[in-house]
Design a protein around this motif. Structure first.
Motif, short mmCIF file in Angstrom:
data_model
loop_
_atom_site.label_atom_id
_atom_site.label_comp_id
_atom_site.label_asym_id
_atom_site.label_seq_id
_atom_site.Cartn_x
_atom_site.Cartn_y
_atom_site.Cartn_z
N PHE A 1 -11.33 -11.85 -3.17
CA PHE A 1 -12.01 -11.04 -2.10
C PHE A 1 -12.54 -11.75 -0.92
CE2 PHE A 1 -12.41 -7.62 -5.59
CZ PHE A 1 -11.33 -7.30 -5.46
N ASP A 2 -12.84 -12.99 -1.19
CA ASP A 2 -13.25 -13.85 -0.22
C ASP A 2 -12.38 -13.90 1.01
OD1 ASP A 2 -15.74 -15.04 -0.74
OD2 ASP A 2 -14.96 -16.35 -1.79
N SER A 3 -11.13 -13.54 0.85
CA SER A 3 -10.18 -13.41 1.78
C SER A 3 -9.66 -12.22 2.37
CB SER A 3 -8.74 -14.41 1.53
OG SER A 3 -8.27 -13.87 0.28
N VAL A 4 -10.20 -11.33 1.54
CA VAL A 4 -10.08 -9.68 1.96
C VAL A 4 -11.01 -9.13 2.87
CG1 VAL A 4 -9.77 -7.54 1.01
CG2 VAL A 4 -8.75 -9.24 -0.39
N TRP A 5 -10.46 -8.44 3.90
CA TRP A 5 -11.38 -8.01 4.86
C TRP A 5 -11.33 -6.41 4.57
CZ3 TRP A 5 -9.56 -5.45 10.34
CH2 TRP A 5 -10.78 -5.38 10.97
N LYS A 6 -10.28 -5.83 4.18
CA LYS A 6 -10.82 -4.05 3.89
C LYS A 6 -9.25 -3.75 3.41
CE LYS A 6 -9.22 -2.56 8.50
NZ LYS A 6 -9.92 -1.83 9.72
N LEU A 7 -9.49 -2.60 2.54
CA LEU A 7 -8.40 -1.83 2.20
C LEU A 7 -8.48 -0.66 3.08
CD1 LEU A 7 -7.46 -1.07 -1.66
CD2 LEU A 7 -7.64 0.70 0.03
N GLU A 8 -6.95 -0.22 3.48
CA GLU A 8 -6.84 0.70 4.44
C GLU A 8 -5.62 1.61 4.24
OE1 GLU A 8 -4.98 -1.30 8.19
OE2 GLU A 8 -7.12 -0.71 8.36
N CYS A 9 -5.35 2.36 5.03
CA CYS A 9 -4.19 3.39 5.05
C CYS A 9 -3.69 3.96 3.70
CB CYS A 9 -2.92 2.55 5.40
SG CYS A 9 -3.07 1.78 7.24
N VAL A 10 -4.65 4.56 3.09
CA VAL A 10 -4.23 5.24 1.77
C VAL A 10 -3.31 6.48 2.18
CG1 VAL A 10 -5.10 6.39 -0.25
CG2 VAL A 10 -6.41 4.22 0.68
N GLU A 11 -2.42 6.40 1.57
CA GLU A 11 -1.50 7.89 1.61
C GLU A 11 -0.76 8.14 0.36
OE1 GLU A 11 1.85 7.57 4.78
OE2 GLU A 11 0.52 6.17 5.78
N ARG A 12 -0.81 9.72 0.08
CA ARG A 12 -0.15 10.12 -1.05
C ARG A 12 1.31 10.78 -0.62
NH1 ARG A 12 -5.30 10.04 -1.65
NH2 ARG A 12 -6.24 9.75 -3.88
N LYS A 13 2.10 10.33 -1.34
CA LYS A 13 3.45 10.65 -1.08
C LYS A 13 4.24 11.03 -2.36
CE LYS A 13 4.49 8.35 3.63
NZ LYS A 13 5.17 7.66 4.19
N GLY A 14 4.45 12.34 -2.77
CA GLY A 14 4.95 12.74 -3.88
C GLY A 14 4.21 12.12 -5.15
N THR A 15 4.80 11.23 -6.08
CA THR A 15 4.22 10.77 -7.25
C THR A 15 3.32 9.52 -6.96
OG1 THR A 15 6.24 9.69 -8.10
CG2 THR A 15 5.56 12.09 -8.71
N ARG A 16 3.31 8.89 -5.76
CA ARG A 16 2.82 7.74 -5.41
C ARG A 16 1.77 7.56 -4.32
NH1 ARG A 16 5.76 4.25 -8.25
NH2 ARG A 16 7.87 4.46 -8.74
#
Length: 127
Positions: free
Chosen positions: A57-72
């Motif tokens: 997590f030291d090298s992670v800036w953010k989590l983005e672009c969450v999309e739901r498509k079908g079962t995923r």
């Protein structure tokens, strides 16, 4: 499957994620993942063990672009050097939420540590 590394601590969540490869064909590869308070560990999902990788997590800036498509559910982890790593998981597994919460807690703890190391605590004075 090997346990978490020395630097990663206890597992918050374990299971399967799919990671998009960075090669020309950008195929989805199953990964066996372990989420800890400091990182996301993943190995190939074929059961042969293979080489484990750690995304600290030291090298992670953010989590983005969450999309739901079908079962995923599709989401992107952006690193501090602006590299994007695409993942997907089954809709009911909530990997994106677990990673987001662990990342927020990690960043908050780090900010508190940095603040405490900069200036000594002063007692609060009421007027």
């Amino acid at each position: 499957m090997m346990g978490p590394t020395v630097t990663s601590g206890a597992a918050i969540k374990e299971g399967e994620l799919e990671k998009r490869s960075e090669n020309l064909f950008q195929l989805w590869r199953k990964k066996r993942c372990t989420l800890t308070a400091q990182s996301l560990l993943f190995a190939s999902g074929d059961g042969r063990g293979g080489r484990r990788k750690e995304l600290s997590f030291d090298s992670v800036w953010k989590l983005e672009c969450v999309e739901r498509k079908g079962t995923r559910v599709y989401f992107t982890i952006v690193t501090t050097d602006r590299r994007e790593i695409d993942f997907r998981c089954k809709a009911g597994t909530a990997w994106n939420a677990a990673i987001t919460m662990a990342l927020v807690e990690f960043k908050n703890e780090r900010a508190v540590r940095e603040l405490r190391s900069r200036k000594p605590a002063r007692p609060w004075r009421a007027w």
